[in-house]
Design an enzyme around this catalytic site. Structure first.
Site, mmCIF file in Angstrom:
data_model
loop_
_atom_site.group_PDB
_atom_site.id
_atom_site.type_symbol
_atom_site.label_atom_id
_atom_site.label_comp_id
_atom_site.label_asym_id
_atom_site.label_seq_id
_atom_site.Cartn_x
_atom_site.Cartn_y
_atom_site.Cartn_z
ATOM 1 N N ASP A 91 0.849 -1.193 0.000
ATOM 2 C CA ASP A 91 0.000 0.000 0.000
ATOM 3 C C ASP A 91 0.894 1.257 0.000
ATOM 4 O O ASP A 91 1.827 1.354 0.808
ATOM 5 C CB ASP A 91 -0.853 -0.047 1.285
ATOM 6 C CG ASP A 91 -1.960 0.992 1.294
ATOM 7 O OD1 ASP A 91 -2.412 1.397 0.214
ATOM 8 O OD2 ASP A 91 -2.389 1.378 2.408
ATOM 9 N N GLY A 133 -7.861 8.422 7.233
ATOM 10 C CA GLY A 133 -8.035 8.719 8.651
ATOM 11 C C GLY A 133 -9.485 8.824 9.088
ATOM 12 O O GLY A 133 -10.413 8.501 8.334
ATOM 13 N N HIS A 154 -9.256 4.936 -2.094
ATOM 14 C CA HIS A 154 -8.528 5.010 -0.819
ATOM 15 C C HIS A 154 -9.359 5.834 0.162
ATOM 16 O O HIS A 154 -10.307 6.529 -0.226
ATOM 17 C CB HIS A 154 -7.175 5.695 -1.026
ATOM 18 C CG HIS A 154 -6.156 4.785 -1.628
ATOM 19 N ND1 HIS A 154 -5.057 4.343 -0.942
ATOM 20 C CD2 HIS A 154 -6.092 4.206 -2.852
ATOM 21 C CE1 HIS A 154 -4.347 3.548 -1.723
ATOM 22 N NE2 HIS A 154 -4.951 3.448 -2.895
ATOM 23 N N ASN A 161 -10.343 0.504 0.025
ATOM 24 C CA ASN A 161 -9.302 0.392 1.059
ATOM 25 C C ASN A 161 -9.831 0.720 2.459
ATOM 26 O O ASN A 161 -10.455 1.773 2.645
ATOM 27 C CB ASN A 161 -8.169 1.376 0.757
ATOM 28 C CG ASN A 161 -7.250 0.894 -0.347
ATOM 29 O OD1 ASN A 161 -7.562 -0.064 -1.052
ATOM 30 N ND2 ASN A 161 -6.119 1.544 -0.500
ATOM 31 N N ASP A 181 -8.561 0.830 6.504
ATOM 32 C CA ASP A 181 -7.602 0.710 7.598
ATOM 33 C C ASP A 181 -8.167 1.324 8.880
ATOM 34 O O ASP A 181 -8.217 0.685 9.933
ATOM 35 C CB ASP A 181 -6.275 1.390 7.229
ATOM 36 C CG ASP A 181 -5.191 1.119 8.263
ATOM 37 O OD1 ASP A 181 -5.444 0.309 9.180
ATOM 38 O OD2 ASP A 181 -4.098 1.703 8.172
HETATM 39 P P1 13P Z 1 -8.921 4.760 5.672
HETATM 40 O O1 13P Z 1 -8.025 5.643 6.476
HETATM 41 O O2 13P Z 1 -10.179 5.454 5.288
HETATM 42 O O3 13P Z 1 -9.180 3.442 6.312
HETATM 43 O O4 13P Z 1 -8.157 4.462 4.281
HETATM 44 C C1 13P Z 1 -7.154 3.483 4.228
HETATM 45 C C2 13P Z 1 -6.390 3.526 2.964
HETATM 46 O O5 13P Z 1 -6.736 4.179 1.995
HETATM 47 C C3 13P Z 1 -5.164 2.735 2.906
HETATM 48 O O6 13P Z 1 -4.438 2.938 1.742
HETATM 49 O O1 G3H Z 2 -3.207 4.857 3.784
HETATM 50 C C1 G3H Z 2 -2.534 4.607 4.771
HETATM 51 C C2 G3H Z 2 -2.865 3.457 5.635
HETATM 52 O O2 G3H Z 2 -3.899 3.779 6.522
HETATM 53 C C3 G3H Z 2 -1.645 2.957 6.326
HETATM 54 O O3 G3H Z 2 -1.284 3.751 7.388
HETATM 55 O O4 G3H Z 2 1.151 4.202 7.026
HETATM 56 O O5 G3H Z 2 0.124 4.376 9.315
HETATM 57 O O6 G3H Z 2 0.462 2.151 8.249
HETATM 58 P P1 G3H Z 2 0.214 3.633 8.039
HETATM 59 ZN ZN ZN Z 3 -4.534 4.914 0.967
#
Ligand code: 13P
Ligand code: G3H
Ligand code: ZN
Length: 309
Positions: free
Chosen positions: A82, A181, A211, A254, A256
């Site tokens: 990613d 975020g 994303h 995506n 996270d």
């Molecule tokens: P979120 O922060 O909305 O979960 O997006 C995650 C992401 O795009 C990782 O590449």
């Molecule tokens: O887009 C980013 C993801 O949420 C990953 O976050 O770089 O803190 O692991 P990170």
């Molecule tokens: Zn992302």
């Protein structure tokens, strides 16, 4: 079962009304929660690793954990880098056995983004690995969302066509109003669906990627708030907008932040109710269950990806 590329997954998802979930992984419990949910839902699955995750867990641990997850569940999984920021990290991941890498040249001017992406595509394709790139910049909550600044940062449809043709990239992340975020919108959530429709019409065979697509589930924000420091003003992408986006060739969504919130909410609740607990299994186990439940909800109700294997 094996590590696979996303080629067939995206061929199936394109022109359909569902998207494949791409979940960020950092440790064993997160991986287990996600794969158990995907297994129960018979859903296609992408597990993605950021540079920060590689640094935190060491690449070899993550690769071995994903191999264990495949052996345990019998699922085929895409292992994806990613937001790779340069050629070197993409090359490393290709050489480590990843089946998909993202080169994120979105911060560069068009020509430089094309040049960098093409270099990664040439190397990755020579090793049978697929590539995601990004064109346009994701919104930040601090950014002014007036029309002219939006036009400057959101993905330009004509540029997207040129970018895909000149790079040979397999999938394209676009900017239509989401951001990373827990704080995604200042006021009303708004995505530029007209732009998305235009891009998907002009690039009918290209899988598009969204994303910053966490919904920032209110139940977890509330749980975090009730059991510790507050997360005021958190706001995600509404579920119905994601379901709508999946109809216009958004094939990869995506997630996270929602994983982080589910895990943190569960752990905060556990410690608040059992302050003297010190067995990690007693808080990581329920956190893993919370992730599984949340991912299952996403697969069924947001991604519409159940029984798509
Ligand atoms: P979120 O922060 O909305 O979960 O997006 C995650 C992401 O795009 C990782 O590449
Ligand atoms: O887009 C980013 C993801 O949420 C990953 O976050 O770089 O803190 O692991 P990170
Ligand atoms: Zn992302």
């Amino acid at each position: 079962m094996a590590l696979i590329t996303s080629t067939k997954m995206f061929e199936k998802a394109i022109g359909s009304d569902y998207a494949v979930g791409a979940f960020n992984v950092n440790n064993m419990e997160i991986i287990q929660g996600i794969v158990d949910a995907a297994k129960e839902e018979s859903a296609p699955l992408i597990l993605q690793v950021s540079a920060g995750a590689r640094k935190y867990a060491k690449p070899i641990y993550l690769v071995k954990l994903v191999e264990a997850a495949m052996a345990d569940t019998g699922l085929d999984i895409v292992l994806h880098l990613d937001h790779g920021e340069d050629f070197e990290i993409c090359k490393k991941c290709v050489d480590d056995g990843f089946t998909s890498v993202m080169i994120d040249g979105s911060k560069y001017p068009l020509e430089q983004n094309i040049e960098l992406t093409k270099k990664v595509v040439d190397y990755a394709h020579s090793k049978g690995v697929v590539v995601e790139a990004e064109l346009g910049k994701l919104a930040g909550i601090e950014d002014d969302v007036n029309v002219s600044s939006q036009d400057a940062t959101f993905t330009d449809p004509d540029q997207a066509v040129e970018f895909v043709e000149r790079t040979g990239v397999d999938s394209l992340a676009i900017a239509i109003g989401t951001s990373h975020g827990a704080y995604k919108f200042k006021g009303e959530p708004r995505l530029d669906f007209e732009r998305l429709k235009k891009i998907s019409k002009m690039l009918p065979d290209t899988a598009l990627v969204l994303h910053g697509a966490s919904t920032v589930l209110p139940e977890f924000v509330e749980m975090c708030n009730n059991y510790g420091g507050k997360i005021p003003g958190a706001q995600g992408v509404p579920e119905e907008m994601l379901r709508e986006a999946a109809k216009y060739n958004i094939c990869k969504i995506n997630i996270d932040t929602d994983l982080r919130l589910a895990m943190t909410a569960s752990i905060r609740k556990m410690f608040s109710e059992n302050p003297s607990e010190f067995d990690p299994r007693k808080y990581l186990g329920p956190a893993r269950d919370a992730i599984k439940e949340m991912v299952q909800h996403k697969i069924k109700n947001v991604l519409n990806a159940s029984n798509r294997l």
